[in-house]
Structure formats: C-alpha cells, structure tokens
Design a protein around this motif. Sequence first.
Motif, PDB file in Angstrom:
ATOM      1  N   LEU A 132      30.409  40.116  31.007  1.00  0.00           N
ATOM      2  CA  LEU A 132      29.694  38.903  31.391  1.00  0.00           C
ATOM      3  C   LEU A 132      29.224  38.994  32.843  1.00  0.00           C
ATOM      4  CD1 LEU A 132      32.097  36.223  29.848  1.00  0.00           C
ATOM      5  CD2 LEU A 132      30.081  37.264  28.797  1.00  0.00           C
ATOM      6  N   LEU A 133      27.970  38.616  33.078  1.00  0.00           N
ATOM      7  CA  LEU A 133      27.395  38.647  34.412  1.00  0.00           C
ATOM      8  C   LEU A 133      27.560  37.299  35.097  1.00  0.00           C
ATOM      9  CD1 LEU A 133      25.633  40.020  36.608  1.00  0.00           C
ATOM     10  CD2 LEU A 133      23.629  39.172  35.363  1.00  0.00           C
ATOM     11  N   GLY A 134      27.950  37.340  36.376  1.00  0.00           N
ATOM     12  CA  GLY A 134      28.105  36.103  37.138  1.00  0.00           C
ATOM     13  C   GLY A 134      27.968  36.364  38.622  1.00  0.00           C
ATOM     14  N   SER A 135      28.131  35.324  39.429  1.00  0.00           N
ATOM     15  CA  SER A 135      28.076  35.472  40.885  1.00  0.00           C
ATOM     16  C   SER A 135      29.342  34.875  41.485  1.00  0.00           C
ATOM     17  CB  SER A 135      26.829  34.782  41.460  1.00  0.00           C
ATOM     18  OG  SER A 135      26.818  33.404  41.121  1.00  0.00           O
ATOM     19  N   VAL A 136      29.823  35.478  42.558  1.00  0.00           N
ATOM     20  CA  VAL A 136      31.064  35.053  43.202  1.00  0.00           C
ATOM     21  C   VAL A 136      30.859  33.694  43.873  1.00  0.00           C
ATOM     22  CG1 VAL A 136      32.796  35.595  44.953  1.00  0.00           C
ATOM     23  CG2 VAL A 136      31.787  37.439  43.589  1.00  0.00           C
ATOM     24  N   VAL A 137      31.712  32.738  43.534  1.00  0.00           N
ATOM     25  CA  VAL A 137      31.630  31.410  44.154  1.00  0.00           C
ATOM     26  C   VAL A 137      32.887  31.087  44.961  1.00  0.00           C
ATOM     27  CG1 VAL A 137      30.036  30.450  42.457  1.00  0.00           C
ATOM     28  CG2 VAL A 137      32.498  30.325  42.033  1.00  0.00           C
ATOM     29  N   LYS A 138      33.959  31.892  44.754  1.00  0.00           N
ATOM     30  CA  LYS A 138      35.185  31.616  45.496  1.00  0.00           C
ATOM     31  C   LYS A 138      36.039  32.870  45.559  1.00  0.00           C
ATOM     32  CE  LYS A 138      39.342  28.705  45.415  1.00  0.00           C
ATOM     33  NZ  LYS A 138      40.072  27.649  44.661  1.00  0.00           N
ATOM     34  N   ILE A 139      36.631  33.114  46.745  1.00  0.00           N
ATOM     35  CA  ILE A 139      37.595  34.205  46.923  1.00  0.00           C
ATOM     36  C   ILE A 139      38.808  33.625  47.638  1.00  0.00           C
ATOM     37  CG2 ILE A 139      38.078  36.445  47.959  1.00  0.00           C
ATOM     38  CD1 ILE A 139      35.105  37.064  47.860  1.00  0.00           C
ATOM     39  N   HIS A 140      39.920  33.606  46.925  1.00  0.00           N
ATOM     40  CA  HIS A 140      41.162  33.085  47.502  1.00  0.00           C
ATOM     41  C   HIS A 140      42.093  34.260  47.757  1.00  0.00           C
ATOM     42  CE1 HIS A 140      44.354  30.295  48.445  1.00  0.00           C
ATOM     43  NE2 HIS A 140      45.141  30.915  47.583  1.00  0.00           N
ATOM     44  N   LYS A 141      42.246  34.643  49.028  1.00  0.00           N
ATOM     45  CA  LYS A 141      43.009  35.836  49.373  1.00  0.00           C
ATOM     46  C   LYS A 141      44.499  35.544  49.508  1.00  0.00           C
ATOM     47  CE  LYS A 141      39.590  38.875  51.446  1.00  0.00           C
ATOM     48  NZ  LYS A 141      39.286  39.776  52.582  1.00  0.00           N
ATOM     49  N   GLU A 147      42.252  36.136  44.313  1.00  0.00           N
ATOM     50  CA  GLU A 147      41.710  35.453  43.147  1.00  0.00           C
ATOM     51  C   GLU A 147      40.212  35.292  43.364  1.00  0.00           C
ATOM     52  OE1 GLU A 147      43.963  32.130  40.843  1.00  0.00           O
ATOM     53  OE2 GLU A 147      42.464  31.136  42.101  1.00  0.00           O
ATOM     54  N   VAL A 148      39.419  35.878  42.458  1.00  0.00           N
ATOM     55  CA  VAL A 148      37.960  35.840  42.587  1.00  0.00           C
ATOM     56  C   VAL A 148      37.384  35.038  41.424  1.00  0.00           C
ATOM     57  CG1 VAL A 148      35.839  37.196  42.749  1.00  0.00           C
ATOM     58  CG2 VAL A 148      37.979  38.112  43.682  1.00  0.00           C
ATOM     59  N   VAL A 149      36.567  34.062  41.743  1.00  0.00           N
ATOM     60  CA  VAL A 149      35.968  33.201  40.720  1.00  0.00           C
ATOM     61  C   VAL A 149      34.475  33.499  40.629  1.00  0.00           C
ATOM     62  CG1 VAL A 149      35.558  30.837  39.941  1.00  0.00           C
ATOM     63  CG2 VAL A 149      37.653  31.396  41.206  1.00  0.00           C
ATOM     64  N   LEU A 150      34.003  33.785  39.415  1.00  0.00           N
ATOM     65  CA  LEU A 150      32.582  34.010  39.164  1.00  0.00           C
ATOM     66  C   LEU A 150      32.006  32.824  38.405  1.00  0.00           C
ATOM     67  CD1 LEU A 150      32.406  37.704  37.847  1.00  0.00           C
ATOM     68  CD2 LEU A 150      32.335  36.913  40.205  1.00  0.00           C
ATOM     69  N   ARG A 151      30.796  32.433  38.768  1.00  0.00           N
ATOM     70  CA  ARG A 151      30.083  31.426  37.984  1.00  0.00           C
ATOM     71  C   ARG A 151      29.157  32.152  37.017  1.00  0.00           C
ATOM     72  NH1 ARG A 151      28.030  28.234  41.689  1.00  0.00           N
ATOM     73  NH2 ARG A 151      29.510  26.530  41.400  1.00  0.00           N
ATOM     74  N   THR A 157      32.835  29.290  34.385  1.00  0.00           N
ATOM     75  CA  THR A 157      33.418  30.138  35.422  1.00  0.00           C
ATOM     76  C   THR A 157      34.487  31.031  34.812  1.00  0.00           C
ATOM     77  OG1 THR A 157      35.089  28.481  36.045  1.00  0.00           O
ATOM     78  CG2 THR A 157      32.993  28.454  37.246  1.00  0.00           C
ATOM     79  N   ILE A 158      34.741  32.161  35.450  1.00  0.00           N
ATOM     80  CA  ILE A 158      35.790  33.066  35.031  1.00  0.00           C
ATOM     81  C   ILE A 158      36.506  33.581  36.275  1.00  0.00           C
ATOM     82  CG2 ILE A 158      34.306  35.107  35.012  1.00  0.00           C
ATOM     83  CD1 ILE A 158      35.872  36.000  32.480  1.00  0.00           C
ATOM     84  N   THR A 159      37.822  33.682  36.199  1.00  0.00           N
ATOM     85  CA  THR A 159      38.628  34.077  37.343  1.00  0.00           C
ATOM     86  C   THR A 159      39.303  35.418  37.095  1.00  0.00           C
ATOM     87  OG1 THR A 159      39.072  31.759  37.896  1.00  0.00           O
ATOM     88  CG2 THR A 159      40.559  33.414  38.835  1.00  0.00           C
ATOM     89  N   ALA A 160      39.254  36.279  38.104  1.00  0.00           N
ATOM     90  CA  ALA A 160      39.913  37.584  38.045  1.00  0.00           C
ATOM     91  C   ALA A 160      40.885  37.709  39.210  1.00  0.00           C
ATOM     92  CB  ALA A 160      38.888  38.710  38.102  1.00  0.00           C
ATOM     93  N   ILE A 161      41.999  38.369  38.977  1.00  0.00           N
ATOM     94  CA  ILE A 161      42.945  38.672  40.043  1.00  0.00           C
ATOM     95  C   ILE A 161      42.903  40.166  40.292  1.00  0.00           C
ATOM     96  CG2 ILE A 161      45.375  38.718  40.721  1.00  0.00           C
ATOM     97  CD1 ILE A 161      45.797  36.171  39.166  1.00  0.00           C
ATOM     98  N   LEU A 172      33.083  42.507  48.052  1.00  0.00           N
ATOM     99  CA  LEU A 172      32.808  41.228  47.399  1.00  0.00           C
ATOM    100  C   LEU A 172      32.678  40.119  48.427  1.00  0.00           C
ATOM    101  CD1 LEU A 172      35.165  41.286  44.279  1.00  0.00           C
ATOM    102  CD2 LEU A 172      32.696  41.672  44.344  1.00  0.00           C
ATOM    103  N   GLN A 173      31.634  39.343  48.274  1.00  0.00           N
ATOM    104  CA  GLN A 173      31.387  38.188  49.130  1.00  0.00           C
ATOM    105  C   GLN A 173      30.842  37.059  48.272  1.00  0.00           C
ATOM    106  OE1 GLN A 173      28.855  39.300  52.465  1.00  0.00           O
ATOM    107  NE2 GLN A 173      29.689  41.372  52.486  1.00  0.00           N
ATOM    108  N   ILE A 174      30.773  35.882  48.859  1.00  0.00           N
ATOM    109  CA  ILE A 174      30.198  34.747  48.140  1.00  0.00           C
ATOM    110  C   ILE A 174      28.745  35.086  47.778  1.00  0.00           C
ATOM    111  CG2 ILE A 174      29.596  32.299  48.249  1.00  0.00           C
ATOM    112  CD1 ILE A 174      32.581  32.875  48.146  1.00  0.00           C
ATOM    113  N   ASP A 175      28.360  34.776  46.544  1.00  0.00           N
ATOM    114  CA  ASP A 175      27.024  35.006  45.983  1.00  0.00           C
ATOM    115  C   ASP A 175      26.799  36.453  45.528  1.00  0.00           C
ATOM    116  OD1 ASP A 175      26.254  32.347  46.272  1.00  0.00           O
ATOM    117  OD2 ASP A 175      25.439  32.675  48.283  1.00  0.00           O
ATOM    118  N   THR A 176      27.808  37.322  45.688  1.00  0.00           N
ATOM    119  CA  THR A 176      27.663  38.682  45.159  1.00  0.00           C
ATOM    120  C   THR A 176      27.629  38.646  43.640  1.00  0.00           C
ATOM    121  OG1 THR A 176      28.860  39.672  47.022  1.00  0.00           O
ATOM    122  CG2 THR A 176      28.715  40.975  45.008  1.00  0.00           C
TER     123      THR A 176
END
Length: 263
Positions: A132-141, A147-151, A157-161, A172-176
């Motif tokens: 699934l293709l998405g863009s990074v909207v949140k990175i919680h270090k 924890e990286v959240v893609l929209r 949204t989908i979250t990966a650890i 990885l940055q916001i909007d990547t």
Amino acid sequence: MENALEGRLWISKADHSFLGQGRIELLRQIGETGSISKAAKAMKMSYKAAWDAVDAMNNLAEAPLVERSTGGKGGGGTRLTPYGREIIETYTVLHEEHQRFLNNLSLRINTQEGHLRLLERMTMRVSARNQLLGSVVKIHKGAVHSEVVLRLKGEDTITAIITNDSIKSLDLQIDTEAYALFKAGSVILSTDLDLAISTRNRFEGTVERIERGSINSEVIVNLKGGNTICSTVTNESLDELQLSEGKPVVALCKASNIILGLQ
C-alpha cells in the motif's frame, strides 16, 4: 545474420511491478467487455490472477484504475475509471517510443558490427501480498524503535514500528512517500465491528471476494478509503465467521508486521 534487440516496457513503483503490456491488455479487455471474468478469459488467465493484478494496480496507483459497477442489464460488472483510460493512452505512447528506441539501437549495433553487452539491474521482488502506498504523517521516536504513521488513499492510516536506524537509513520525514508491505497471513479478520483489541492497525471494510482453496482461503477486503487488503484464513475460520461477499469486517494487523519501503 543481423542482430536485433527485443525488450518489454514495464513501469515500476519502488521496485514493484506496476504496469506492463499484459496488464495494459487486461485493462483494455475490462474496458471493452465490462467484465473481469470475460477479460480474464480473453487473456487466458485465471479469474483470481486477473483480480490480483487489478488489486496491485489500484493499490499502487494514485487513483483507482478499475472499479465495480452496480445495476444495469447484467446486474453490474467491472469498468475502467477515467484515470484507467488515461493510463492506457499514456502507456501506448511510451510503448511506441520504446519500440522506436530499440529499432534505432538495433540498427546502430549492426552498423558498427560490434557486440553490445546488456547489463540488467537486479531488482528485488517482494513476496508480501499487501503493498500500500502512503505518505508519512507522524513519526513518534522511542529509545530504539519508532512508530511511523502513513496516510493512505481515502484518509485511511497504517502504522509501522521500525528501528531508529531504519528511520535514518530511509531518511523518513513528514510527507515522505513510502510503501507499507505486509503478508496476508499477518492480517486477522473479525466480524465484530466493535471489537476492542490492542493491535495498532484496525481497518473497517467489506468483503469484496473470496478465493477458497483446499485448506486456506484468500479474503479480499475493500476498505472505506478505496484500498484493498488480502487476508489468508483457514477454511474452518472462514466458515465459522460466515464470511461472504459484501459482509462488513474488521481487518487487524500488528504494527510490528509492517515493513516500509521507499520509491
């Protein structure tokens, strides 16, 4: 005997096959017949393989290429979206230019009477059923992991650890833009829409189709945002859940089972 170069044109997204001559022909057949089963028959491929190709294209594209239609004389079918028709036209132009390039290069090889060593870049093919293709909207270090959240499309949204080293390596940055990859076997289905569970990723949708095997079955879930997710379940579980096309379900997947990749 003259040398000749042959080649096929493939459009890829982040090393994932997206569009080729076969898939374009499948889209054309869908557009002409209004039926994915008829299109699959014309292509001499299985109904399942045709749907798998359509799901892959829809999930990787910026907008759906194929959509189901309801009603009508035959009670509904499958049709191309305007974006799908545009993709066919674009690919046709690219294919013509690609053939012209190969023809010119063949003439050059024969004129020089030399040998051309063709080097193919080795590409990694991923066995994960869900891409699934998405863009990074949140990175919680955290201390070690993040924890990286893609929209995704449609505001899902989908979250990966993943490790902090991976965050740095992928830059990885916001909007990547990134791809979320996960196996069908890691997706759990439930018909309890109010199910309270600690699993980070929770998707609501409806069963689009079921491919029953001798032991396990593939269940394709159409999410509200337009993406599709594939889950592999045992036939026993399939019967216990009484799953059928159109039935509302919840798809669950642990954040630790999500792999992120970049284009």
